[in-house]
Design a protein around this motif. Structure first.
Motif, PDB file in Angstrom:
ATOM      1  N   GLU A  70       0.794  -1.217   0.000  1.00 59.63           N
ATOM      2  CA  GLU A  70       0.000   0.000   0.000  1.00 59.63           C
ATOM      3  C   GLU A  70       0.833   1.277   0.000  1.00 59.63           C
ATOM      4  O   GLU A  70       0.283   2.362   0.134  1.00 59.63           O
ATOM      5  CB  GLU A  70      -0.944  -0.011   1.202  1.00 59.63           C
ATOM      6  CG  GLU A  70      -1.926  -1.163   1.157  1.00 59.63           C
ATOM      7  CD  GLU A  70      -2.744  -1.273   2.425  1.00 59.63           C
ATOM      8  OE1 GLU A  70      -2.426  -0.567   3.404  1.00 59.63           O
ATOM      9  OE2 GLU A  70      -3.701  -2.049   2.433  1.00 59.63           O
ATOM     10  N   GLU A  73      -0.153   3.448  -2.942  1.00 62.27           N
ATOM     11  CA  GLU A  73      -1.556   3.837  -2.835  1.00 62.27           C
ATOM     12  C   GLU A  73      -1.760   5.016  -1.879  1.00 62.27           C
ATOM     13  O   GLU A  73      -2.614   5.863  -2.094  1.00 62.27           O
ATOM     14  CB  GLU A  73      -2.375   2.647  -2.360  1.00 62.27           C
ATOM     15  CG  GLU A  73      -3.863   2.874  -2.395  1.00 62.27           C
ATOM     16  CD  GLU A  73      -4.643   1.630  -2.041  1.00 62.27           C
ATOM     17  OE1 GLU A  73      -5.576   1.746  -1.238  1.00 62.27           O
ATOM     18  OE2 GLU A  73      -4.302   0.548  -2.552  1.00 62.27           O
ATOM     19  N   LYS A  81      -6.131   6.380  -7.271  1.00 67.67           N
ATOM     20  CA  LYS A  81      -6.332   5.088  -6.602  1.00 67.67           C
ATOM     21  C   LYS A  81      -7.310   4.225  -7.394  1.00 67.67           C
ATOM     22  O   LYS A  81      -7.106   3.026  -7.550  1.00 67.67           O
ATOM     23  CB  LYS A  81      -6.867   5.289  -5.189  1.00 67.67           C
ATOM     24  CG  LYS A  81      -5.852   5.736  -4.191  1.00 67.67           C
ATOM     25  CD  LYS A  81      -6.494   5.882  -2.824  1.00 67.67           C
ATOM     26  CE  LYS A  81      -5.532   6.508  -1.844  1.00 67.67           C
ATOM     27  NZ  LYS A  81      -6.141   6.711  -0.521  1.00 67.67           N
ATOM     28  N   ARG A  82      -8.369   4.840  -7.870  1.00 66.25           N
ATOM     29  CA  ARG A  82      -9.376   4.105  -8.644  1.00 66.25           C
ATOM     30  C   ARG A  82      -8.771   3.559  -9.937  1.00 66.25           C
ATOM     31  O   ARG A  82      -9.009   2.412 -10.310  1.00 66.25           O
ATOM     32  CB  ARG A  82     -10.555   5.030  -8.949  1.00 66.25           C
ATOM     33  CG  ARG A  82     -11.716   4.311  -9.530  1.00 66.25           C
ATOM     34  CD  ARG A  82     -12.958   5.198  -9.461  1.00 66.25           C
ATOM     35  NE  ARG A  82     -13.952   4.652 -10.351  1.00 66.25           N
ATOM     36  CZ  ARG A  82     -14.429   5.273 -11.413  1.00 66.25           C
ATOM     37  NH1 ARG A  82     -14.060   6.489 -11.704  1.00 66.25           N
ATOM     38  NH2 ARG A  82     -15.317   4.692 -12.177  1.00 66.25           N
ATOM     39  N   GLN A  85      -6.559   0.670  -9.030  1.00 66.06           N
ATOM     40  CA  GLN A  85      -7.350  -0.521  -8.708  1.00 66.06           C
ATOM     41  C   GLN A  85      -7.933  -1.165  -9.965  1.00 66.06           C
ATOM     42  O   GLN A  85      -7.959  -2.391 -10.077  1.00 66.06           O
ATOM     43  CB  GLN A  85      -8.459  -0.147  -7.729  1.00 66.06           C
ATOM     44  CG  GLN A  85      -7.945   0.198  -6.352  1.00 66.06           C
ATOM     45  CD  GLN A  85      -9.008   0.792  -5.453  1.00 66.06           C
ATOM     46  OE1 GLN A  85     -10.090   1.169  -5.909  1.00 66.06           O
ATOM     47  NE2 GLN A  85      -8.702   0.889  -4.168  1.00 66.06           N
ATOM     48  N   GLN A  89      -7.050  -4.962 -11.223  1.00 66.93           N
ATOM     49  CA  GLN A  89      -8.077  -5.953 -11.544  1.00 66.93           C
ATOM     50  C   GLN A  89      -7.923  -6.459 -12.978  1.00 66.93           C
ATOM     51  O   GLN A  89      -8.106  -7.653 -13.235  1.00 66.93           O
ATOM     52  CB  GLN A  89      -9.483  -5.385 -11.314  1.00 66.93           C
ATOM     53  CG  GLN A  89      -9.807  -5.081  -9.872  1.00 66.93           C
ATOM     54  CD  GLN A  89      -9.632  -6.271  -8.947  1.00 66.93           C
ATOM     55  OE1 GLN A  89      -9.886  -7.419  -9.315  1.00 66.93           O
ATOM     56  NE2 GLN A  89      -9.175  -6.013  -7.738  1.00 66.93           N
ATOM     57  N   LEU A 150     -15.992  -1.213  -9.534  1.00 63.64           N
ATOM     58  CA  LEU A 150     -15.163   0.002  -9.517  1.00 63.64           C
ATOM     59  C   LEU A 150     -15.597   0.985 -10.580  1.00 63.64           C
ATOM     60  O   LEU A 150     -15.564   2.202 -10.370  1.00 63.64           O
ATOM     61  CB  LEU A 150     -13.685  -0.367  -9.707  1.00 63.64           C
ATOM     62  CG  LEU A 150     -12.965  -0.958  -8.522  1.00 63.64           C
ATOM     63  CD1 LEU A 150     -11.625  -1.551  -8.944  1.00 63.64           C
ATOM     64  CD2 LEU A 150     -12.776   0.079  -7.432  1.00 63.64           C
TER      65      LEU A 150
END
Length: 154
Positions: A70, A73, A81-82, A85, A89, A150
């Motif tokens: 982290e 992050e 951050k989005r 992420q 994924q 997300l």
């Protein structure tokens, strides 16, 4: 749907772990108390560990309990951050598909074609290797689900 898969996975993992404990208990009992070690217990515990490890990884992935660093992050904005992420994924989806699903199916297919069997239990090794594509499908499902969740966020 996701909750139902989680419940099934929890049940299957509990049963496999219970079988592994009973198997190791029998292994210790037969070896040290009966002085007649069981021939199949070592092999069975190894195969159960493979299934518990791979299905457990899928379960942990679905619950967001996987290991994460982290440090980066913490320095990112919410938007960054989005994006990070989403990228993570996407990488998980590609890995699960190419390595676990496609590679796992090829491994299962090859082992069945060659007729590989385990030495003590004489079961086809393809059944042991089925844990790879199955866990890959579960990890990919969770990652795709998380990816779209997300995307829905503001």
């Amino acid at each position: 749907m996701r909750e139902k898969i989680d419940q099934i996975l929890e049940y299957v993992l509990s049963v496999l772990l219970g079988l592994m404990v009973l198997n190791v208990l029998w292994q210790v009992t037969s070896r040290f108390l009966l002085n007649d070690p069981s021939a199949f217990t070592d092999e069975l515990s190894r195969y159960l560990l493979i299934w518990v490890g791979l299905l457990g990884a899928a379960y942990a992935s679905g619950k967001g309990m996987h290991v994460a660093i982290e440090l980066l992050e913490r320095a990112l904005s919410e938007r960054q951050k989005r994006i990070q992420q989403l990228a993570i994924q996407a990488i998980v989806i590609v890995f699960a598909f190419l390595v676990l699903i496609v590679g796992g199916i090829r491994l299962v297919d090859i082992s069945f074609d060659l007729g590989q069997t385990s030495s003590a239990m004489q079961i086809p090794l393809g059944y042991v290797y089925l844990a790879l594509p199955l866990s890959g499908l579960l990890i990919a499902y969770y990652a795709v689900s998380d990816f779209f969740n997300l995307l829905k966020k503001n």
